[in-house]
Design a protein around this motif. Structure first.
Motif, PDB file in Angstrom:
ATOM      1  N   LEU A   1       0.796  -1.232   0.000  1.00  0.00           N
ATOM      2  CA  LEU A   1       0.000   0.000   0.000  1.00  0.00           C
ATOM      3  C   LEU A   1       0.827   1.280   0.000  1.00  0.00           C
ATOM      4  O   LEU A   1       0.380   2.290  -0.556  1.00  0.00           O
ATOM      5  N   VAL A   2       2.018   1.265   0.567  1.00  0.00           N
ATOM      6  CA  VAL A   2       2.835   2.490   0.546  1.00  0.00           C
ATOM      7  C   VAL A   2       3.280   2.815  -0.886  1.00  0.00           C
ATOM      8  O   VAL A   2       3.086   3.954  -1.345  1.00  0.00           O
ATOM      9  N   PRO A   3       3.806   1.834  -1.652  1.00  0.00           N
ATOM     10  CA  PRO A   3       4.107   2.137  -3.067  1.00  0.00           C
ATOM     11  C   PRO A   3       2.858   2.550  -3.857  1.00  0.00           C
ATOM     12  O   PRO A   3       2.936   3.412  -4.740  1.00  0.00           O
ATOM     13  N   MET A   4       1.726   1.959  -3.521  1.00  0.00           N
ATOM     14  CA  MET A   4       0.479   2.315  -4.212  1.00  0.00           C
ATOM     15  C   MET A   4       0.114   3.781  -3.928  1.00  0.00           C
ATOM     16  O   MET A   4      -0.277   4.532  -4.833  1.00  0.00           O
ATOM     17  N   ALA A   5       0.268   4.187  -2.676  1.00  0.00           N
ATOM     18  CA  ALA A   5      -0.023   5.580  -2.311  1.00  0.00           C
ATOM     19  C   ALA A   5       0.911   6.536  -3.056  1.00  0.00           C
ATOM     20  O   ALA A   5       0.486   7.590  -3.534  1.00  0.00           O
ATOM     21  N   LEU A   6       2.185   6.140  -3.177  1.00  0.00           N
ATOM     22  CA  LEU A   6       3.153   6.987  -3.894  1.00  0.00           C
ATOM     23  C   LEU A   6       2.803   7.050  -5.378  1.00  0.00           C
ATOM     24  O   LEU A   6       2.803   8.123  -5.980  1.00  0.00           O
ATOM     25  N   LYS A   7       2.467   5.890  -5.947  1.00  0.00           N
ATOM     26  CA  LYS A   7       2.158   5.818  -7.384  1.00  0.00           C
ATOM     27  C   LYS A   7       0.969   6.715  -7.740  1.00  0.00           C
ATOM     28  O   LYS A   7       0.982   7.392  -8.754  1.00  0.00           O
ATOM     29  N   TYR A   8      -0.063   6.700  -6.889  1.00  0.00           N
ATOM     30  CA  TYR A   8      -1.290   7.446  -7.201  1.00  0.00           C
ATOM     31  C   TYR A   8      -1.343   8.794  -6.477  1.00  0.00           C
ATOM     32  O   TYR A   8      -2.387   9.446  -6.474  1.00  0.00           O
ATOM     33  N   ASN A   9      -0.214   9.168  -5.825  1.00  0.00           N
ATOM     34  CA  ASN A   9      -0.169  10.446  -5.127  1.00  0.00           C
ATOM     35  C   ASN A   9      -1.332  10.575  -4.131  1.00  0.00           C
ATOM     36  O   ASN A   9      -2.008  11.599  -4.060  1.00  0.00           O
ATOM     37  N   SER A  10      -1.542   9.500  -3.361  1.00  0.00           N
ATOM     38  CA  SER A  10      -2.681   9.417  -2.458  1.00  0.00           C
ATOM     39  C   SER A  10      -2.221   9.588  -1.010  1.00  0.00           C
ATOM     40  O   SER A  10      -1.091   9.238  -0.670  1.00  0.00           O
ATOM     41  N   ALA A  11      -3.090  10.111  -0.175  1.00  0.00           N
ATOM     42  CA  ALA A  11      -2.858  10.052   1.267  1.00  0.00           C
ATOM     43  C   ALA A  11      -3.111   8.607   1.726  1.00  0.00           C
ATOM     44  O   ALA A  11      -3.680   7.799   0.976  1.00  0.00           O
TER      45      ALA A  11
END
Ligand code: THG
Length: 261
Positions: free
Chosen positions: A108-118
């Protein structure tokens, strides 16, 4: 206060029905009402009964985005369901949620970075929800450290102490409140804090009273954000009054209306 409207959740019967009948309009009405009531974001949760949660998540996101630009808080225990929502979200997003577990964070941390998400990080592990403040803080430190080591900005991380129902876990209210205060001193920059407010009153009488009392106490401990029912007017009045007392809103005689505008 970053207000996350909780009402688009398959846990609610009307939402479950709307999903089942592909009743887009019903979902859109809830999205509009919550946005008008002051939501900064909308939680989107397919609920426990959804047969195909990835498709349901996409359908919900598309329906909501047709009528409001409000950021979405994609709420699922399954990373693939969250990503289904992220992949089509047009506005800001919050991933709800990760917890202190290597595999979860690796996904989930890479996913948050990829999608610029909180990202919301729950103070729990595979073993479940801790029963005291120190264990919650220990798990929070694991999440913060992971974010720091992997380039995720901690001020975009929302730590959630996990609120439990007061009727079955009465000793946990105090632990959660103290945890909120101490989350804020775990790192610099500080993480943000969030709670799922309605958890506290599940299965009780006087839900609205219990919710708003707990919310105000949590605000006193520095709470930044809450997943709550923005259509509960008494709750919103209490939230606004607490912001006033905490000097986060300037006083004027019409402060309730001023905040709502
Ligand atoms: N933390 C985070 N996310 C969360 C939670 C949390 N997401 C889900 C939940 N908890 C917050 N949202 C809700 C939504 C509804 C209710 C409680 C929390 C609720 N629902 C009624 C009930 O169970 O009694 C549904 C009954 C009905 O009216 O149909 O109380 O803690 N990060």
């Amino acid at each position: 206060m970053f207000i996350i409207g909780e009402l688009i959740n398959g846990m609610y019967k009307n939402v479950q029905e709307a999903i089942k009948n592909k009743d887009k309009k019903a979902i859109q009405e809830i999205a509009i009402a919550q946005t008008k009531a002051g939501s900064s974001a909308l939680d989107v949760n397919c609920g426990p009964a959804s047969a195909n949660p990835k498709d349901t998540m996409k359908w919900l996101v598309e329906a909501i985005q047709e009528v409001v630009d409000t950021p979405l808080c994609l709420d699922s225990t399954r990373p693939d369901v969250i990503e289904a929502g992220l992949s089509i979200a047009k506005n800001k997003t919050v991933i709800n949620s990760a917890y202190a577990d290597q595999e979860k964070l690796d996904t989930l941390v890479p996913m948050a970075l990829k999608y610029n998400s909180a990202l919301i990080g729950l103070a729990m592990s595979k073993k479940g929800v801790p029963q005291d403040k120190l264990q919650r803080l220990e798990l929070a430190v694991q999440i913060i450290t992971y974010c720091q080591d992997n380039g995720f900005p901690v001020n975009n991380l929302y730590l959630d102490p996990i609120v439990l129902p007061v009727n079955v876990a009465q000793s946990q209210g105090q632990e959660v409140l103290e945890t909120i205060r101490e989350f804020k001193i775990l790192s610099d920059p500080a993480p943000k804090t969030v709670v799922g407010l309605s958890n506290v009153s599940q299965g009780t009488n006087q839900r609205s009273l219990i919710n708003r009392t707990f919310l105000v106490m949590a605000q006193g401990c520095g709470l930044d954000s809450a997943i709550l029912d923005p259509l509960d007017n008494d709750l919103m009045d209490a939230l606004i009054a607490a912001e006033l007392i905490l000097n986060k809103q300037i006083y004027c005689d019409s402060f309730l209306n001023a905040y709502r505008k």
